[in-house]
Design a protein around this motif. Structure first.
Motif, PDB file in Angstrom:
ATOM      1  N   ALA A  69       0.832  -1.208   0.000  1.00 29.62           N
ATOM      2  CA  ALA A  69       0.000   0.000   0.000  1.00 29.62           C
ATOM      3  C   ALA A  69       0.867   1.259   0.000  1.00 29.62           C
ATOM      4  N   SER A  70       1.966   1.236   0.755  1.00 27.30           N
ATOM      5  CA  SER A  70       2.843   2.412   0.831  1.00 27.30           C
ATOM      6  C   SER A  70       3.580   2.654  -0.481  1.00 27.30           C
ATOM      7  N   GLU A  71       3.693   1.616  -1.298  1.00 28.89           N
ATOM      8  CA  GLU A  71       4.381   1.741  -2.586  1.00 28.89           C
ATOM      9  C   GLU A  71       3.405   1.856  -3.752  1.00 28.89           C
ATOM     10  N   GLY A  72       2.110   1.811  -3.455  1.00 27.71           N
ATOM     11  CA  GLY A  72       1.103   1.875  -4.509  1.00 27.71           C
ATOM     12  C   GLY A  72      -0.027   2.800  -4.128  1.00 27.71           C
ATOM     13  N   MET A  73      -1.253   2.396  -4.482  1.00 33.24           N
ATOM     14  CA  MET A  73      -2.435   3.209  -4.213  1.00 33.24           C
ATOM     15  C   MET A  73      -3.410   2.418  -3.355  1.00 33.24           C
ATOM     16  N   ARG A  74      -3.855   3.041  -2.273  1.00 32.57           N
ATOM     17  CA  ARG A  74      -4.829   2.435  -1.358  1.00 32.57           C
ATOM     18  C   ARG A  74      -6.170   3.128  -1.557  1.00 32.57           C
ATOM     19  N   PHE A  75      -7.200   2.325  -1.849  1.00 33.25           N
ATOM     20  CA  PHE A  75      -8.542   2.855  -2.066  1.00 33.25           C
ATOM     21  C   PHE A  75      -9.323   2.833  -0.747  1.00 33.25           C
ATOM     22  N   THR A  76     -10.027   3.907  -0.456  1.00 32.82           N
ATOM     23  CA  THR A  76     -10.819   3.986   0.774  1.00 32.82           C
ATOM     24  C   THR A  76     -12.303   3.757   0.545  1.00 32.82           C
ATOM     25  N   GLN A  77     -12.757   3.814  -0.720  1.00 41.73           N
ATOM     26  CA  GLN A  77     -14.178   3.618  -1.037  1.00 41.73           C
ATOM     27  C   GLN A  77     -14.330   2.614  -2.175  1.00 41.73           C
ATOM     28  N   PHE A  78     -13.760   1.449  -1.993  1.00 40.62           N
ATOM     29  CA  PHE A  78     -13.879   0.416  -3.004  1.00 40.62           C
ATOM     30  C   PHE A  78     -14.813  -0.674  -2.492  1.00 40.62           C
ATOM     31  N   TYR A  79     -15.643  -1.206  -3.404  1.00 43.92           N
ATOM     32  CA  TYR A  79     -16.713  -2.105  -2.999  1.00 43.92           C
ATOM     33  C   TYR A  79     -16.640  -3.456  -3.714  1.00 43.92           C
ATOM     34  N   ALA A  80     -16.989  -4.503  -2.963  1.00 48.70           N
ATOM     35  CA  ALA A  80     -17.152  -5.829  -3.536  1.00 48.70           C
ATOM     36  C   ALA A  80     -18.402  -5.852  -4.413  1.00 48.70           C
ATOM     37  N   GLY A  81     -18.536  -6.930  -5.189  1.00 50.52           N
ATOM     38  CA  GLY A  81     -19.683  -7.057  -6.083  1.00 50.52           C
ATOM     39  C   GLY A  81     -20.961  -7.405  -5.367  1.00 50.52           C
ATOM     40  N   ILE A 328      -5.955  -2.482  -2.869  1.00 46.80           N
ATOM     41  CA  ILE A 328      -4.639  -1.889  -3.068  1.00 46.80           C
ATOM     42  C   ILE A 328      -4.185  -2.207  -4.483  1.00 46.80           C
ATOM     43  N   ALA A 329      -3.692  -1.211  -5.183  1.00 44.65           N
ATOM     44  CA  ALA A 329      -3.135  -1.409  -6.524  1.00 44.65           C
ATOM     45  C   ALA A 329      -1.667  -1.011  -6.510  1.00 44.65           C
ATOM     46  N   LYS A 334       4.613   2.969 -12.410  1.00 39.62           N
ATOM     47  CA  LYS A 334       3.389   3.444 -13.050  1.00 39.62           C
ATOM     48  C   LYS A 334       2.479   4.167 -12.056  1.00 39.62           C
ATOM     49  N   ILE A 335       2.223   3.527 -10.920  1.00 38.10           N
ATOM     50  CA  ILE A 335       1.373   4.119  -9.890  1.00 38.10           C
ATOM     51  C   ILE A 335       2.258   4.891  -8.922  1.00 38.10           C
ATOM     52  N   GLN A 336       1.889   6.126  -8.662  1.00 35.67           N
ATOM     53  CA  GLN A 336       2.665   6.936  -7.730  1.00 35.67           C
ATOM     54  C   GLN A 336       2.640   6.320  -6.340  1.00 35.67           C
ATOM     55  N   GLU A 337       3.784   6.218  -5.729  1.00 33.94           N
ATOM     56  CA  GLU A 337       3.891   5.577  -4.431  1.00 33.94           C
ATOM     57  C   GLU A 337       3.164   6.357  -3.334  1.00 33.94           C
ATOM     58  N   GLY A 338       2.593   5.603  -2.411  1.00 38.67           N
ATOM     59  CA  GLY A 338       2.011   6.196  -1.215  1.00 38.67           C
ATOM     60  C   GLY A 338       0.775   7.029  -1.450  1.00 38.67           C
ATOM     61  N   THR A 339       0.015   6.721  -2.491  1.00 41.16           N
ATOM     62  CA  THR A 339      -1.182   7.511  -2.788  1.00 41.16           C
ATOM     63  C   THR A 339      -2.433   6.847  -2.215  1.00 41.16           C
ATOM     64  N   THR A 340      -3.392   7.665  -1.890  1.00 36.56           N
ATOM     65  CA  THR A 340      -4.684   7.214  -1.384  1.00 36.56           C
ATOM     66  C   THR A 340      -5.779   7.762  -2.284  1.00 36.56           C
ATOM     67  N   SER A 341      -6.725   6.912  -2.636  1.00 33.87           N
ATOM     68  CA  SER A 341      -7.819   7.316  -3.524  1.00 33.87           C
ATOM     69  C   SER A 341      -9.158   7.153  -2.814  1.00 33.87           C
ATOM     70  N   ASP A 367     -20.657  -3.556 -16.931  1.00 31.52           N
ATOM     71  CA  ASP A 367     -21.309  -2.370 -16.379  1.00 31.52           C
ATOM     72  C   ASP A 367     -20.291  -1.459 -15.712  1.00 31.52           C
ATOM     73  N   GLY A 368     -19.015  -1.823 -15.798  1.00 31.08           N
ATOM     74  CA  GLY A 368     -17.990  -1.116 -15.069  1.00 31.08           C
ATOM     75  C   GLY A 368     -17.391   0.055 -15.817  1.00 31.08           C
ATOM     76  N   ILE A 369     -16.611   0.827 -15.070  1.00 32.74           N
ATOM     77  CA  ILE A 369     -15.834   1.946 -15.594  1.00 32.74           C
ATOM     78  C   ILE A 369     -14.376   1.696 -15.233  1.00 32.74           C
ATOM     79  N   SER A 370     -13.494   1.746 -16.189  1.00 29.19           N
ATOM     80  CA  SER A 370     -12.079   1.537 -15.902  1.00 29.19           C
ATOM     81  C   SER A 370     -11.586   2.587 -14.905  1.00 29.19           C
ATOM     82  N   PHE A 371     -10.868   2.121 -13.876  1.00 28.59           N
ATOM     83  CA  PHE A 371     -10.240   3.070 -12.949  1.00 28.59           C
ATOM     84  C   PHE A 371      -8.745   3.207 -13.226  1.00 28.59           C
ATOM     85  N   LEU A 372      -8.315   2.777 -14.434  1.00 26.17           N
ATOM     86  CA  LEU A 372      -6.916   2.961 -14.802  1.00 26.17           C
ATOM     87  C   LEU A 372      -6.516   4.441 -14.776  1.00 26.17           C
TER      88      LEU A 372
END
Length: 472
Positions: A69-81, A328-329, A334-341, A367-372
Motif C-alpha cells: 500500500a505504501s508503494e502503490g495506491m490504497r482505495f478507501t471507497q472500493f466495494y465488492a460485487g 490496493i493497486a 506506473k502508480i505513484q507511491e504512497g497515494t490514497t484514492s 457495467d464497469g468503468i475503468s479506474f486505470l
C-alpha cells in the motif's frame, strides 16, 4: 538488395539489444518480454475493511501488504460485487453488476425445484477468457465458487484459464462427494491433496502451487494473468499446523487462529511477489489486492479485532461493513507511491480496468468503468450509482438490496419490510436513518434500486418482484 541487407542488420542489432535487456531483468530464457503488463489479482476470502494495518488494524500484523500500500495506491471507497462469496466473485470475473448476473447468492433455485449451486452462463465472458483472447497466459489457483460440481465445463479451467488448480465440494457426477482438501488440476485431469500436517495453513500450500506453476509452466513469451484466490480468513479451515503465533496475548484460540492466518496470508503474498521479482516478472506487473466481501463472524467475533473497521455490518450484509473492502493497486514505475484514492469503485470496474491496461476493448457486457486513469493520476470518470443485491437462503425474507448514489445509500431488507436511507459521507457508520426525513429522495432511490435487478429463474425474488410494503 543492399538496402534490405542494411535493414536486416538493423533489425538484428535491435533484437540483440532487446535480448540483452531481457536477460538483465531476469528473464530466464532470454526471450523479449511482451509489451502488455502482467496482471496479478490477490483475492482474500472474507477479509474485512479493518483487518489490515494499512486500513487501521492495530493488533494483527500485516507488514508486507502494508508495504504494498505504501508503494502503490490504497482505495478507501472500493466495494465488492456483493456481500457473499459466489455473487461477488461472479461480478469481479465478468464485469457485470449482480442484478444482471446469473449468480446472485451462494445457492439459487435450480431445475429440480431445490436450492443448489448456480454457475455463470457461458455467455457471461470472464476476465480469464478476455485476457486469454488478448494473448495472455492465464492461471487460477484456489477457490472458484462459480461452477457446478458435476459439470467440469463450469470450473475455472473451462472458463478461460490455461492452467487452473481449484478446490471443489459437493456431489460428484458419478456419486459420492468431493473432498475439500483435494485441489483439482485443469478440471479433473489430476489432483493434489492438501495435507494440513505439512503446511502451516492452506494459503502456504496454494502459494507453493503458484510458485511451482511459475517454475515449470510459465510461458515467458506471453504476458501473465494470475488470479490467486486465497482461503484466508474464511471460517472453513478447521486444521492449522501453526499453533504458536500471537499465543502470548492470551486470546481465545479461535481469535488467535484468525489473526495468525491473516499474518500468514501477508507472508504468502510477499513470498509470491518475491518469486516473481526473482524471475524478473514484476518489472511490468499490475498487482491488485482485495477481498470478496466483508468480514465473517462464523468461527470468531468480527468485533474482537474490529474486523470491519467500525463499519456497520459484516459478510452477507448490505451495509458498508458487508460490501466496502480493502483494495490496493501496485504497479512499479506506473502508480505513484504512497497515494490514497477516495474514488468510489466496485468489482465490476475490474474487467474494464484490466482491458485498458492490456490495451484491448472491454467486452460490451460490462457495467464497469475503468479506474486505470485514477491509477495513472489522470481524470477519472465516476459512476452515477453503485448497486448490490443478494439472496440468502431460499425464502423471500432472505432477499436484500442496496444502492449508492453520490453520498446517499438506500438499503432494503425484505425481512424488515422498509427501505433505509443513509448519508455515507456524513454518517459513515450508518447510524442515522434518514428515511422519514427525506421521503422524496428515498422514493427516488428506492425506485432506482429496484430497476437495477433483472428477472432470473434462479432468483425468484429478484427482478423488481418485491412490491413496496410501506408508505413513505
Amino acid at each position: 538488395m543492399k538496402k534490405l541487407s542494411v535493414l536486416k542488420t538493423i533489425y538484428f542489432s535491435l533484437a540483440v539489444l532487446l535480448f540483452s535487456c531481457s536477460s538483465k531483468t531476469g528473464n530466464k530464457d532470454g526471450v523479449q518480454k511482451p509489451a502488455q503488463p502482467n496482471i496479478v489479482i490477490l483475492l482474500a476470502d472474507d477479509m474485512g475493511y479493518g483487518e489490515l494495518g494499512c486500513y487501521g488494524q492495530e493488533v494483527i500484523k500485516t507488514p508486507n501488504i502494508d508495504k504494498m500500500a505504501s508503494e502503490g495506491m490504497r482505495f478507501t471507497q472500493f466495494y465488492a460485487g456483493s456481500s457473499v462469496c459466489a455473487p461477488s466473485r461472479g461480478v469481479l470475473m465478468t464485469g457485470i453488476q449482480v442484478g444482471k448476473l446469473n449468480v446472485r447468492g451462494n445457492y439459487g433455485h435450480v431445475e429440480d425445484g431445490n436450492w443448489g449451486r448456480v454457475a455463470l452462463k457461458k455467455s457471461e465472458l470472464t476476465i480469464g477468457e478476455m485476457l486469454k483472447g488478448a494473448g495472455y497466459q492465464t492461471a487460477f489457483i484456489g477457490k472458484w465458487h462459480l461452477g457446478i460440481p458435476q459439470d467440469v465445463n463450469t470450473w475455472a479451467a473451462g472458463r478461460g484459464f490455461d492452467y487452473a488448480i481449484q478446490e471443489q465440494w459437493g456431489e460428484k457426477a458419478e456419486g459420492g462427494k468431493f473432498d475439500e482438501n483435494d485441489h483439482w488440476i485443469n478440471g479433473r485431469d489430476s489432483v493434489i491433496y492438501y495435507d494440513w500436517k505439512q503446511y502451516d495453513c492452506k494459503d502456504v500450500f496454494r502459494t507453493s502451487l503458484a510458485i511451482d506453476f511459475l517454475d515449470k509452466k510459465r510461458d515467458t513469451q506471453k504476458p501473465l494473468f494470475l488470479l490467486m484466490s486465497y482461503r484466508t480468513p474464511h471460517a472453513h479451515e478447521p486444521d492449522l499446523r501453526e499453533a504458536e503465533r500471537y499465543k502470548e496475548f492470551g486470546w481465545p484460540e479461535n481469535e488467535r487462529r484468525h489473526a495468525s492466518r491473516i499474518s500468514m496470508l501477508d507472508e504468502q503474498v510477499q513470498r509470491l511477489l518475491d518469486k516473481m521479482d526473482a524471475m524478473g516478472e514484476l518489472d511490468n506487473t499490475l498487482v491488485i489486492f482485495t477481498s470478496d466481501n466483508g468480514p465473517q463472524a462464523e468461527n470468531h467475533s468480527d468485533l474482537f479485532f474490529k474486523s470491519s473497521g467500525g463499519l456497520k455490518g459484516k459478510k452477507r450484509d448490505m451495509y458498508e461493513g458487508g460490501v466496502r473492502v480493502p483494495m490496493i493497486a501496485w504497479w512499479k514505475g506506473k502508480i505513484q507511491e504512497g497515494t490514497t484514492s477516495d474514488h468510489a469503485g466496485i468489482f465490476y470496474d475490474i474487467m474494464p480496468t484490466l482491458a485498458e491496461a492490456a490495451g484491448i476493448e472491454a467486452p460490451e457486457q460490462t457495467d464497469g468503468i475503468s479506474f486505470l486513469p485514477e491509477l495513472m493520476n489522470k481524470t477519472q470518470k465516476e459512476h452515477e450509482h453503485l448497486y448490490w443485491e443478494l439472496q440468502v437462503g431460499s425464502t423471500p425474507n432472505g432477499y436484500r438490496q442496496a444502492l449508492r448514489k453520490d453520498q446517499w445509500k438506500v438499503v432494503r431488507y425484505k425481512q424488515s419490510g422498509k427501505p433505509e436511507l443513509y448519508n455515507v459521507e456524513e454518517d459513515l457508520y450508518e447510524e442515522s436513518d434518514q428515511a422519514q426525513k427525506r421521503t422524496e429522495l428515498l422514493m427516488e432511490m428506492d425506485d432506482l434500486m429496484k430497476s437495477q435487478s433483472e428477472a432470473n429463474s434462479h432468483w425468484p425474488f429478484s427482478g423488481n418482484r418485491m412490491k413496496r410494503t410501506c408508505k413513505f
